[in-house]
Design a protein around this motif. Structure first.
Motif, PDB file in Angstrom:
ATOM      1  N   LYS A   1     -30.550  69.881  35.981  1.00 25.72           N
ATOM      2  CA  LYS A   1     -29.171  69.177  35.604  1.00 25.72           C
ATOM      3  C   LYS A   1     -27.868  69.324  35.841  1.00 25.72           C
ATOM      4  CE  LYS A   1     -26.537  65.627  33.069  1.00 25.72           C
ATOM      5  NZ  LYS A   1     -26.888  65.007  31.397  1.00 25.72           N
TER       6      LYS A   1
ATOM      7  N   GLU B   1     -27.138  52.093  44.790  1.00 28.02           N
ATOM      8  CA  GLU B   1     -26.691  53.257  44.087  1.00 28.02           C
ATOM      9  C   GLU B   1     -25.252  53.859  45.015  1.00 28.02           C
ATOM     10  OE1 GLU B   1     -28.500  57.674  44.252  1.00 28.02           O
ATOM     11  OE2 GLU B   1     -29.793  55.993  45.278  1.00 28.02           O
TER      12      GLU B   1
ATOM     13  N   TYR C   1     -23.578  60.218  38.055  1.00 36.76           N
ATOM     14  CA  TYR C   1     -23.928  61.607  37.787  1.00 36.76           C
ATOM     15  C   TYR C   1     -25.494  60.879  36.344  1.00 36.76           C
ATOM     16  CZ  TYR C   1     -20.835  65.943  38.396  1.00 36.76           C
ATOM     17  OH  TYR C   1     -20.708  66.874  39.306  1.00 36.76           O
ATOM     18  N   GLN C   2     -25.727  59.727  36.195  1.00 48.35           N
ATOM     19  CA  GLN C   2     -26.191  59.209  36.114  1.00 48.35           C
ATOM     20  C   GLN C   2     -27.427  59.234  36.608  1.00 48.35           C
ATOM     21  OE1 GLN C   2     -25.447  58.250  32.722  1.00 48.35           O
ATOM     22  NE2 GLN C   2     -23.281  59.031  33.155  1.00 48.35           N
ATOM     23  N   GLN C   3     -28.399  58.873  35.856  1.00 47.33           N
ATOM     24  CA  GLN C   3     -29.736  58.804  36.198  1.00 47.33           C
ATOM     25  C   GLN C   3     -30.015  57.280  36.453  1.00 47.33           C
ATOM     26  OE1 GLN C   3     -31.599  61.478  37.866  1.00 47.33           O
ATOM     27  NE2 GLN C   3     -29.926  62.326  37.435  1.00 47.33           N
TER      28      GLN C   3
ATOM     29  N   ASN D   1     -27.302  54.127  37.442  1.00 44.83           N
ATOM     30  CA  ASN D   1     -25.880  54.192  38.835  1.00 44.83           C
ATOM     31  C   ASN D   1     -25.874  53.766  39.915  1.00 44.83           C
ATOM     32  OD1 ASN D   1     -24.545  55.460  40.627  1.00 44.83           O
ATOM     33  ND2 ASN D   1     -25.367  57.254  40.890  1.00 44.83           N
TER      34      ASN D   1
END
Length: 463
Positions: free
Chosen positions: A335, A403, A426-428, A432
């Motif tokens: 990350k 996404e 930046y979210q998974q 996102n």
């Protein structure tokens, strides 16, 4: 003779050096920072990012006031000198330097003034100062304007992006050679002072790393403001005369203006560091090659910031410095490496530009099924209230998963607005998603509301 010992020596106190030093010092490492110049903060603080953006804001505030209908009706007129406009820049730089001194002091980081050179991979000699034995080294020495040998930068009418901040008068006309980020920013800035600008670009379009629509919008609005843009031109020679500077182009054109700002290229400050003694070879522009961990060809030596080249942003340098620090500590994750690569770009033209993620061109080449959501600022209540309705926000998202793949903004506060999109990108996984903007309530009226408008616009295209 070894005078000092340290866990890490950081060469340079700009954003990259500061990011590395703070990351390491807060984990108990003994860090020594070596700064060549008398003041800490690097070029970012003293002759780059901070003073140029402070000058830009002074010019923006001036033009905004002079165009205010209320002040016009009251007969308010003003024409401050360049020196008065740059005074704010000097004040901000001084405040930033003072603040940064406290960072180093509070974290027990020793700062040594002097020029550093490698003796070997674990030994640094400070010219006129101590010799330091260290386990790791972080090179964060920045970059400087590229100077072709046949351009006389000692001439009082010829400037580079460092010396232009010492301009003590307002010229009637200016040639800016180089239409990269720096050239475009100064073209916008000085045109707002009613200086006639010739912007000479060696490429076919402005800032070709941007989304095509954003690049086209920048060109359109610069031309609308009166900037003359000349694409696909190369300089042949620069002739300084008594009453101006003539830029001779290889196409046969001659452009004469009161002064010239050379804004074509940068050079890494890797010279005279003794890199040859440890086997590190910079490229022909002085940039130091590094791997994804910011390691050089020597395992215990890292390099970050402008000295490694693109993207050459203060924000990127700081993040790279922190990432290198985590690598040294053994704390780095995938990350961290991703964040160090996915940096938003902030371009302080008029209006501002900011972006993160993929462009339409890239997604098309990669055959990604994407869709576009747009929000034109002229329809936003907040933009109408503040009288800055030029601009747009563009969201690029995957047609099937929703996404968010890219965010591109052109207009007022673009460099601030971009961070909302950045946080979602930046979210998974499902976090996102375009759904965040569809389902969230935004304050009204705000510029951030553009995300909801753009998301709805894009979502409607799916049906």
């Amino acid at each position: 003779m070894i005078n000092l010992e340290a866990d890490v020596v950081v060469i340079g106190s700009g954003p990259g050096g500061e990011g590395a030093a703070m990351q390491l010092a807060k984990q108990g490492k003994r860090v020594v920072v070596i700064e060549r110049y008398e003041k800490i903060g690097g070029g970012c603080t003293h002759w780059g990012t901070i003073p140029s953006k402070a000058l830009r804001f002074s010019i923006f505030r001036l033009t905004e006031s002079l165009n205010n209908p209320l002040l016009i009706d009251c007969g308010v007129k003003a024409e401050p000198t360049i020196a008065q406009l740059t005074k704010t820049a000097a004040d901000v730089s001084a405040k930033q330097e003072s603040m940064r001194k406290t960072f180093y002091s509070r974290n027990n980081v020793e700062v040594i003034s002097g020029h550093a050179r490698f003796v070997d991979a674990n030994t640094i000699q400070v010219e006129g100062g101590p010799t330091i034995k260290t386990t790791h080294v972080v090179i964060a020495v920045g970059a400087r304007p590229y100077h072709p040998a046949n351009v006389d930068f000692a001439h009082p009418r010829i400037f580079d992006s460092d010396s232009i901040l010492s301009l003590d008068h307002k010229p009637k006309s200016m040639t800016i050679y180089g239409a990269g980020v720096i050239g475009c920013e100064y073209a916008s800035m000085f045109r707002n002072l009613s200086i006639k600008i010739n912007l000479i670009n060696s490429r076919s379009g402005l800032l070709d790393f941007l989304d095509d629509e954003i690049s086209d919008a920048l060109s359109y609005h610069m031309r609308e403001r009166g900037v003359v843009i000349r694409h696909n031109e190369q300089f042949d020679r620069i002739e300084a005369v008594e009453d101006g500077v003539i830029t001779h182009l290889k196409s046969g054109k001659q452009v004469k203006t009161d002064c010239l700002l050379w804004a074509a290229g940068r050079t890494g400050n890797s010279n005279d560091l003794g890199l040859d003694t440890v086997g590190i070879e910079p490229d022909n522009r002085g940039y130091i090659p590094v791997n994804e961990k910011f390691q050089t060809s020597v395992e215990n030596v890292y390099a970050v910031g402008d000295v490694i080249g693109f993207p050459s942003l203060a924000s990127a340098a700081y993040t790279q410095g922190r990432s290198a620090g985590k690598q040294i500590l053994g704390h780095a994750t995938e990350k961290d490496q991703r964040i160090a690569k996915e940096i938003p770009a902030g371009i302080y033209t008029s209006p501002e530009i900011s972006c993160i993620g993929k462009t339409e061109r890239q997604l098309t080449e990669e055959k990604v099924p994407y869709e576009v959501g747009n929000s034109n600022f002229k329809y936003l209540a907040k933009a109408q209230i503040i009288g800055q309705s030029i601009g747009m926000l563009k969201l690029l998202f995957h047609r099937e998963t929703l996404e968010v793949l890219g965010v591109h903004c052109f207009g007022p506060n673009a460099s601030e607005i971009i961070h909302i999109g950045q946080a979602i990108m930046y979210q998974q996984g499902e976090a996102n998603s375009l759904n965040y903007f569809l389902d969230s309530t935004f304050n009204y009226p705000t510029m951030a509301e553009a995300y909801r408008v753009a998301a709805l616009n894009g979502y409607n295209r799916l049906f």
